[in-house]
Enzyme design. Sequence first.
Site, PDB file in Angstrom:
ATOM      1  N   ASP A   1     -10.058  -5.647  -3.481  1.00  7.51           N
ATOM      2  CA  ASP A   1      -9.492  -4.625  -2.600  1.00  7.51           C
ATOM      3  C   ASP A   1     -10.377  -3.382  -2.648  1.00  7.51           C
ATOM      4  O   ASP A   1     -10.590  -2.790  -3.708  1.00  7.51           O
ATOM      5  CB  ASP A   1      -8.076  -4.292  -3.099  1.00  7.51           C
TER       6      ASP A   1
ATOM      7  N   HIS B   1      -7.338  -6.076   0.807  1.00  6.38           N
ATOM      8  CA  HIS B   1      -6.150  -5.249   1.074  1.00  6.38           C
ATOM      9  C   HIS B   1      -5.392  -5.701   2.332  1.00  6.38           C
ATOM     10  O   HIS B   1      -4.421  -5.071   2.723  1.00  6.38           O
ATOM     11  CB  HIS B   1      -6.601  -3.789   1.252  1.00  6.38           C
TER      12      HIS B   1
ATOM     13  N   SER C   1       0.825  -1.195   0.000  1.00 10.49           N
ATOM     14  CA  SER C   1       0.000   0.000   0.000  1.00 10.49           C
ATOM     15  C   SER C   1       0.876   1.270   0.000  1.00 10.49           C
ATOM     16  O   SER C   1       1.639   1.479  -0.946  1.00 10.49           O
ATOM     17  CB  SER C   1      -0.965  -0.038   1.187  1.00 10.49           C
TER      18      SER C   1
END
EC number: 3.1.2.12
Length: 292
Positions: free
Chosen positions: A236, A270, A159
């Site tokens: 995600d 995620h 991320s």
Amino acid sequence: MWVCRKAVKIMALKQVSSNKCFEGFQKVFEHDSAELKCKMKFGIYLPPKAETGKCPVLYWLSGLTCTEQNFITKAAFQQAAAEHGLIVVAPDTSPRGCNIEGEDESWDFGTGAGFYVDATEDPWKTNYRMYSYIKDELPKLINANFPTDPERMSIFGHSMGGHGALILALKNPGKYKSVSAFAPICNPIQCQWGKKALGGYLGPDASKWEAYDATQLVKSYSGARLDILIDQGKDDQFLSAGQLLPDNFIAACTERKVPVVFRLQQGYDHSYYFIASFINDHIKHHAKYLNA
């Protein structure tokens, strides 16, 4: 038993924890950072091979709100790192406890959200220098205190940390043998997370943000060959919200003929469940270059 190569240097480090893991050791250390002007912690996995010789180093950069603990407790990377003889270093994501007004007001800016940039704006510029910390200070500290091979170093992340890994590799050709990322923020100048962080740390001039945007950086990349691996969960929530924008990065890589393997993983989100599912592939990706 693993012993520090330079005992005089390790006095700068305070060991916080040590746990045997797959015949190596998962440790956490604290130190005073000259770059960030605060105490910082990092996790370091020392594989069994580190007891008898120098090992390559793989740096992991975590995402928003994370500390050094998220990766070392949730990613399940240690067995693969032990098998491939890799030292794995996982630093914190930002300075902490700097008493800057507003640093704890939101989860995506300030504490836990250093964004791997060197801030130029008050009141952040004194402490929020995560780019230089990861690029220079931390590797020097690791190389001085642990049995590393400084010439064999790679980087990956998740991320915000995937963003950090990509920009560090692209801005420093030849420094890292390989790079990979899980669900990276690929084009921060075009997403809300990026606009908030880059605007806050670097000021309102958006042209200055491009120096920390992987999609912009790859458009002018002309360094050593860099094989990039990216895994992205198809389910995600931040992909669908337009925060990650991998298509923009893939298009820029294709145009510049920069090799990238992009895998869209059906059903994954995620979270660290996603990371743990594919971490072995990433360790193997880096080991191919680090142990070449």
